[in-house]
Motif scaffolding. Structure first.
Motif, PDB file in Angstrom:
ATOM      1  N   GLN A   1     -16.512   2.987 -23.983  1.00  0.00           N
ATOM      2  CA  GLN A   1     -16.040   1.814 -24.722  1.00  0.00           C
ATOM      3  C   GLN A   1     -16.751   1.716 -26.074  1.00  0.00           C
ATOM      4  N   LEU A   2     -18.046   1.994 -26.093  1.00  0.00           N
ATOM      5  CA  LEU A   2     -18.795   1.970 -27.347  1.00  0.00           C
ATOM      6  C   LEU A   2     -18.281   3.045 -28.303  1.00  0.00           C
ATOM      7  N   THR A   3     -18.001   4.231 -27.793  1.00  0.00           N
ATOM      8  CA  THR A   3     -17.455   5.308 -28.624  1.00  0.00           C
ATOM      9  C   THR A   3     -16.128   4.893 -29.232  1.00  0.00           C
ATOM     10  N   GLU A   4     -15.275   4.253 -28.452  1.00  0.00           N
ATOM     11  CA  GLU A   4     -13.981   3.796 -28.959  1.00  0.00           C
ATOM     12  C   GLU A   4     -14.169   2.743 -30.057  1.00  0.00           C
ATOM     13  N   ILE A   5     -15.083   1.794 -29.837  1.00  0.00           N
ATOM     14  CA  ILE A   5     -15.361   0.758 -30.840  1.00  0.00           C
ATOM     15  C   ILE A   5     -15.899   1.396 -32.125  1.00  0.00           C
ATOM     16  N   GLU A   6     -16.819   2.350 -31.972  1.00  0.00           N
ATOM     17  CA  GLU A   6     -17.376   3.029 -33.152  1.00  0.00           C
ATOM     18  C   GLU A   6     -16.307   3.807 -33.907  1.00  0.00           C
ATOM     19  N   ASP A   7     -15.449   4.506 -33.183  1.00  0.00           N
ATOM     20  CA  ASP A   7     -14.392   5.280 -33.828  1.00  0.00           C
ATOM     21  C   ASP A   7     -13.426   4.375 -34.594  1.00  0.00           C
ATOM     22  N   LEU A   8     -12.973   3.298 -33.957  1.00  0.00           N
ATOM     23  CA  LEU A   8     -12.041   2.373 -34.624  1.00  0.00           C
ATOM     24  C   LEU A   8     -12.696   1.703 -35.827  1.00  0.00           C
ATOM     25  N   SER A   9     -13.952   1.317 -35.674  1.00  0.00           N
ATOM     26  CA  SER A   9     -14.670   0.675 -36.782  1.00  0.00           C
ATOM     27  C   SER A   9     -14.871   1.641 -37.936  1.00  0.00           C
ATOM     28  N   GLY A  10     -15.268   2.875 -37.612  1.00  0.00           N
ATOM     29  CA  GLY A  10     -15.457   3.885 -38.654  1.00  0.00           C
ATOM     30  C   GLY A  10     -14.178   4.160 -39.417  1.00  0.00           C
ATOM     31  N   TYR A  11     -13.070   4.268 -38.695  1.00  0.00           N
ATOM     32  CA  TYR A  11     -11.772   4.482 -39.345  1.00  0.00           C
ATOM     33  C   TYR A  11     -11.454   3.322 -40.293  1.00  0.00           C
ATOM     34  N   ALA A  12     -11.650   2.090 -39.817  1.00  0.00           N
ATOM     35  CA  ALA A  12     -11.358   0.915 -40.657  1.00  0.00           C
ATOM     36  C   ALA A  12     -12.238   0.899 -41.908  1.00  0.00           C
ATOM     37  N   LEU A  13     -13.495   1.274 -41.768  1.00  0.00           N
ATOM     38  CA  LEU A  13     -14.402   1.297 -42.926  1.00  0.00           C
ATOM     39  C   LEU A  13     -14.000   2.351 -43.946  1.00  0.00           C
ATOM     40  N   PHE A  14     -13.713   3.565 -43.475  1.00  0.00           N
ATOM     41  CA  PHE A  14     -13.301   4.619 -44.404  1.00  0.00           C
ATOM     42  C   PHE A  14     -11.980   4.278 -45.083  1.00  0.00           C
ATOM     43  N   LYS A  15     -11.070   3.661 -44.355  1.00  0.00           N
ATOM     44  CA  LYS A  15      -9.793   3.247 -44.953  1.00  0.00           C
ATOM     45  C   LYS A  15     -10.021   2.193 -46.029  1.00  0.00           C
ATOM     46  N   ALA A  16     -10.890   1.228 -45.732  1.00  0.00           N
ATOM     47  CA  ALA A  16     -11.196   0.188 -46.721  1.00  0.00           C
ATOM     48  C   ALA A  16     -11.824   0.788 -47.976  1.00  0.00           C
ATOM     49  N   LEU A  17     -12.712   1.746 -47.810  1.00  0.00           N
ATOM     50  CA  LEU A  17     -13.324   2.401 -48.965  1.00  0.00           C
ATOM     51  C   LEU A  17     -12.309   3.207 -49.763  1.00  0.00           C
ATOM     52  N   ALA A  18     -11.456   3.925 -49.056  1.00  0.00           N
ATOM     53  CA  ALA A  18     -10.444   4.739 -49.744  1.00  0.00           C
ATOM     54  C   ALA A  18      -9.437   3.877 -50.491  1.00  0.00           C
ATOM     55  N   ASP A  19      -9.156   2.694 -49.981  1.00  0.00           N
ATOM     56  CA  ASP A  19      -8.161   1.813 -50.596  1.00  0.00           C
ATOM     57  C   ASP A  19      -8.739   0.883 -51.651  1.00  0.00           C
ATOM     58  N   PHE A  20     -10.068   0.872 -51.821  1.00  0.00           N
ATOM     59  CA  PHE A  20     -10.696  -0.067 -52.746  1.00  0.00           C
ATOM     60  C   PHE A  20     -10.373   0.295 -54.182  1.00  0.00           C
ATOM     61  N   ASP A  21      -9.955  -0.690 -54.963  1.00  0.00           N
ATOM     62  CA  ASP A  21      -9.681  -0.504 -56.381  1.00  0.00           C
ATOM     63  C   ASP A  21     -10.929  -0.891 -57.180  1.00  0.00           C
ATOM     64  N   PHE A  22     -11.639   0.106 -57.675  1.00  0.00           N
ATOM     65  CA  PHE A  22     -12.824  -0.163 -58.463  1.00  0.00           C
ATOM     66  C   PHE A  22     -12.424  -0.698 -59.830  1.00  0.00           C
ATOM     67  N   PRO A  23     -13.043  -1.792 -60.284  1.00  0.00           N
ATOM     68  CA  PRO A  23     -12.764  -2.272 -61.629  1.00  0.00           C
ATOM     69  C   PRO A  23     -13.141  -1.210 -62.656  1.00  0.00           C
ATOM     70  N   GLY A  24     -12.256  -0.893 -63.543  1.00  0.00           N
ATOM     71  CA  GLY A  24     -12.526   0.113 -64.564  1.00  0.00           C
ATOM     72  C   GLY A  24     -12.377   1.545 -64.075  1.00  0.00           C
ATOM     73  N   GLY A  25     -11.784   1.729 -62.925  1.00  0.00           N
ATOM     74  CA  GLY A  25     -11.592   3.087 -62.407  1.00  0.00           C
ATOM     75  C   GLY A  25     -12.680   3.498 -61.438  1.00  0.00           C
ATOM     76  N   GLU A  26     -12.459   4.610 -60.782  1.00  0.00           N
ATOM     77  CA  GLU A  26     -13.426   5.070 -59.779  1.00  0.00           C
ATOM     78  C   GLU A  26     -14.717   5.551 -60.449  1.00  0.00           C
ATOM     79  N   PRO A  27     -15.852   5.223 -59.843  1.00  0.00           N
ATOM     80  CA  PRO A  27     -17.136   5.683 -60.398  1.00  0.00           C
ATOM     81  C   PRO A  27     -17.298   7.185 -60.172  1.00  0.00           C
ATOM     82  N   LEU A  28     -18.171   7.783 -60.933  1.00  0.00           N
ATOM     83  CA  LEU A  28     -18.434   9.218 -60.794  1.00  0.00           C
ATOM     84  C   LEU A  28     -19.233   9.495 -59.558  1.00  0.00           C
TER      85      LEU A  28
END
Length: 92
Positions: A65-92
């Protein structure tokens, strides 16, 4: 044996700050360091997963159950990071 003398710490915090919902320090440190940096554009984020309620519902989360929670949480975090619109464009 490590004795940190904090047996009553959670109850003391709840008594002083009754609206407390979580206790964790790693995310706080990340955000505090980001706030203190001298660089202009620093983006910081933190996330937690709750696996136990020590006050009124002590429970044990199984390893699968912990592995499933970690996997789902990790996916949500990476998706949020990938979808984030950085002001002024993506940083280097």
């Amino acid at each position: 044996m490590f004795n940190d003398n904090n047996e009553n710490l959670i109850n003391e915090i709840i008594a002083k700050y009754p609206h407390t919902k979580t206790l964790e320090m790693e995310g706080y440190i990340v955000l505090a360091l980001a706030r203190m940096t001298k660089k202009k554009d620093v983006f910081a984020a933190s996330a937690s997963i709750v696996v136990n309620n020590r006050l009124d519902r002590p429970s044990k989360v199984g390893s699968s159950q912990l592995t499933e929670i970690e996997d789902l949480s990790g996916y949500a975090l990476f998706k949020a990071l990938a979808d984030f619109d950085f002001p002024g464009g993506e940083p280097l």
